[in-house]
Design a protein around this motif. Structure first.
Motif, PDB file in Angstrom:
ATOM      1  N   ASP A  68      68.551 -44.742  64.685  1.00 37.19           N
ATOM      2  CA  ASP A  68      68.895 -44.010  66.049  1.00 37.19           C
ATOM      3  C   ASP A  68      69.423 -42.652  65.669  1.00 37.19           C
ATOM      4  N   ALA A  69      70.475 -42.644  64.827  1.00 37.92           N
ATOM      5  CA  ALA A  69      71.187 -41.286  64.642  1.00 37.92           C
ATOM      6  C   ALA A  69      70.233 -40.400  63.822  1.00 37.92           C
ATOM      7  N   ASP A  70      69.498 -40.881  62.910  1.00 36.82           N
ATOM      8  CA  ASP A  70      68.744 -40.056  61.946  1.00 36.82           C
ATOM      9  C   ASP A  70      67.479 -39.432  62.846  1.00 36.82           C
ATOM     10  N   TYR A  71      67.032 -40.086  63.913  1.00 40.65           N
ATOM     11  CA  TYR A  71      65.843 -39.547  64.656  1.00 40.65           C
ATOM     12  C   TYR A  71      66.140 -39.192  66.109  1.00 40.65           C
ATOM     13  N   GLU A  72      67.502 -39.116  66.322  1.00 44.36           N
ATOM     14  CA  GLU A  72      67.858 -38.596  67.715  1.00 44.36           C
ATOM     15  C   GLU A  72      67.107 -37.653  68.063  1.00 44.36           C
ATOM     16  N   GLY A  73      66.474 -37.516  69.137  1.00 43.45           N
ATOM     17  CA  GLY A  73      65.643 -36.369  69.864  1.00 43.45           C
ATOM     18  C   GLY A  73      64.210 -36.165  69.089  1.00 43.45           C
ATOM     19  N   LYS A  74      63.816 -37.020  68.285  1.00 41.23           N
ATOM     20  CA  LYS A  74      62.620 -36.957  67.757  1.00 41.23           C
ATOM     21  C   LYS A  74      61.681 -38.361  67.880  1.00 41.23           C
TER      22      LYS A  74
ATOM     23  N   HIS B  86      67.904 -48.155  70.191  1.00 39.70           N
ATOM     24  CA  HIS B  86      68.252 -47.673  71.280  1.00 39.70           C
ATOM     25  C   HIS B  86      67.174 -46.464  71.727  1.00 39.70           C
ATOM     26  N   SER B  87      66.506 -46.187  70.740  1.00 44.06           N
ATOM     27  CA  SER B  87      65.527 -44.859  70.861  1.00 44.06           C
ATOM     28  C   SER B  87      64.061 -45.532  71.449  1.00 44.06           C
ATOM     29  N   GLN B  88      63.517 -44.713  72.187  1.00 47.51           N
ATOM     30  CA  GLN B  88      62.068 -44.938  72.349  1.00 47.51           C
ATOM     31  C   GLN B  88      61.216 -44.895  71.130  1.00 47.51           C
ATOM     32  N   VAL B  89      60.562 -45.783  70.881  1.00 47.04           N
ATOM     33  CA  VAL B  89      59.673 -45.828  69.657  1.00 47.04           C
ATOM     34  C   VAL B  89      58.133 -46.333  70.045  1.00 47.04           C
ATOM     35  N   GLN B  90      57.268 -45.902  69.256  1.00 48.48           N
ATOM     36  CA  GLN B  90      55.711 -46.359  69.305  1.00 48.48           C
ATOM     37  C   GLN B  90      55.682 -47.246  68.216  1.00 48.48           C
ATOM     38  N   MET B  91      54.735 -48.224  68.227  1.00 46.42           N
ATOM     39  CA  MET B  91      54.446 -49.115  67.131  1.00 46.42           C
ATOM     40  C   MET B  91      53.131 -49.197  66.707  1.00 46.42           C
ATOM     41  N   ASP B  92      52.780 -49.376  65.429  1.00 48.57           N
ATOM     42  CA  ASP B  92      51.209 -49.447  65.132  1.00 48.57           C
ATOM     43  C   ASP B  92      51.324 -50.618  63.759  1.00 48.57           C
ATOM     44  N   TRP B  93      50.146 -51.026  63.435  1.00 53.08           N
ATOM     45  CA  TRP B  93      50.151 -52.063  62.435  1.00 53.08           C
ATOM     46  C   TRP B  93      49.271 -51.641  61.255  1.00 53.08           C
ATOM     47  N   MET B  94      49.558 -51.977  60.236  1.00 56.26           N
ATOM     48  CA  MET B  94      48.490 -51.941  59.039  1.00 56.26           C
ATOM     49  C   MET B  94      48.401 -53.099  58.545  1.00 56.26           C
ATOM     50  N   ALA B  95      47.135 -53.763  57.824  1.00 54.15           N
ATOM     51  CA  ALA B  95      47.000 -54.884  56.971  1.00 54.15           C
ATOM     52  C   ALA B  95      46.388 -54.201  55.672  1.00 54.15           C
ATOM     53  N   VAL B  96      47.031 -54.685  54.589  1.00 56.14           N
ATOM     54  CA  VAL B  96      46.645 -54.112  53.283  1.00 56.14           C
ATOM     55  C   VAL B  96      46.581 -55.383  52.302  1.00 56.14           C
ATOM     56  N   SER B  97      45.577 -55.260  51.593  1.00 59.56           N
ATOM     57  CA  SER B  97      45.518 -56.195  50.513  1.00 59.56           C
ATOM     58  C   SER B  97      45.450 -55.847  49.144  1.00 59.56           C
TER      59      SER B  97
ATOM     60  N   LEU C 144      58.083 -44.375  60.150  1.00 54.26           N
ATOM     61  CA  LEU C 144      58.782 -45.035  59.624  1.00 54.26           C
ATOM     62  C   LEU C 144      58.088 -46.383  59.093  1.00 54.26           C
ATOM     63  N   ILE C 145      57.785 -46.686  57.853  1.00 48.95           N
ATOM     64  CA  ILE C 145      56.774 -47.844  57.370  1.00 48.95           C
ATOM     65  C   ILE C 145      58.067 -48.794  57.593  1.00 48.95           C
ATOM     66  N   VAL C 146      57.695 -50.091  57.942  1.00 46.69           N
ATOM     67  CA  VAL C 146      58.782 -51.261  58.201  1.00 46.69           C
ATOM     68  C   VAL C 146      58.118 -52.348  57.427  1.00 46.69           C
ATOM     69  N   GLU C 147      58.822 -52.659  56.416  1.00 43.47           N
ATOM     70  CA  GLU C 147      58.279 -53.898  55.366  1.00 43.47           C
ATOM     71  C   GLU C 147      59.429 -55.005  55.430  1.00 43.47           C
TER      72      GLU C 147
ATOM     73  N   GLU D  77      54.815 -35.437  60.006  1.00 43.13           N
ATOM     74  CA  GLU D  77      55.818 -34.606  59.659  1.00 43.13           C
ATOM     75  C   GLU D  77      56.965 -35.330  58.601  1.00 43.13           C
ATOM     76  N   SER D  78      56.956 -36.701  58.784  1.00 40.48           N
ATOM     77  CA  SER D  78      57.777 -37.284  57.462  1.00 40.48           C
ATOM     78  C   SER D  78      57.418 -38.518  57.337  1.00 40.48           C
ATOM     79  N   VAL D  79      57.491 -39.201  56.426  1.00 38.87           N
ATOM     80  CA  VAL D  79      57.286 -40.636  56.035  1.00 38.87           C
ATOM     81  C   VAL D  79      58.469 -41.269  55.392  1.00 38.87           C
ATOM     82  N   GLU D  80      59.324 -42.325  55.868  1.00 44.93           N
ATOM     83  CA  GLU D  80      60.152 -42.922  55.415  1.00 44.93           C
ATOM     84  C   GLU D  80      59.993 -44.484  55.614  1.00 44.93           C
TER      85      GLU D  80
END
Length: 184
Positions: free
Chosen positions: A32-38, A61-72, A100-103, A125-128
């Motif tokens: 939330d702190a790192d992406y404040e206003g983004k 506490h931030s609004q986020v969008q979500m998407d999914w990938m499946a890889v093999s 933000l990739i979530v693993e 813009e960024s990938v973390e």
């Protein structure tokens, strides 16, 4: 599902549900702190990241969008070769986005390294990366992970999205699988 539902399939509980949720809350505060206003797009990696993604998103506490990938990743048995095939791609255009990739877990890092590079090639813009668990002893490549829940020993773990033969994903904690279950 809880520990009594899996009998003697577990050697021990490595991280309790309370520990996982507390750490996710702390990680969410930092995100939330790192992406404040983004704008932030969470990209979950199926199937293992389902629990982490859902709980992390609820802690934000931030609004986020979500998407999914499946890889093999191809390899022998449980070992990844780093040769990756996309089974389900994103529905979202990454151009100019903060991603933000979530693993759930990072073992060798081979597949995740490939995935991060692939997403970076799409003009964001960024990938973390955020990972609930990381096995430093299993790393074969250096992957920069901005948010880590816990570093764990190089043991076979299940629960909280992690499976063995598609079982145990719905345990609310992370446990070490007993060797008699997987012939180890």
């Amino acid at each position: 599902m809880d520990q009594s539902d899996v009998g003697n399939d577990l050697a021990n509980i490595l991280l309790t549900e309370e520990q996982l949720q507390k750490r996710l809350s702390e990680m969410a505060g930092q995100i939330d702190a790192d992406y404040e206003g983004k704008d932030l797009l969470l990209v979950g990696v199926l199937k293992g990241a389902i629990m982490v993604m859902a709980d992390l998103a609820r802690h934000l506490h931030s609004q986020v969008q979500m998407d999914w990938m499946a890889v093999s990743s191809y390899g022998s048995g449980t070992k990844s070769s780093g040769v990756v095939r996309i089974l389900k791609d994103l529905d979202t255009d990454l151009t100019g986005r903060n991603v933000l990739i979530v693993e759930d877990i990072i073992d060798s890092g081979l597949t995740l390294s490939w995935l991060a590079q692939n997403l970076r090639s799409r003009g964001p813009e960024s990938v973390e990366i955020a990972a609930m668990l990381r096995k430093p002893e299993a790393a074969k490549v250096d992957v920069e992970v901005k948010y880590v829940g816990y570093d764990i020993p190089n043991e076979f773990v299940v629960g909280y999205g992690l499976d063995y033969a598609e079982k145990y994903r719905n345990l609310p904690f992370v446990g070490t699988l007993a060797p008699h279950v997987y012939g180890g």
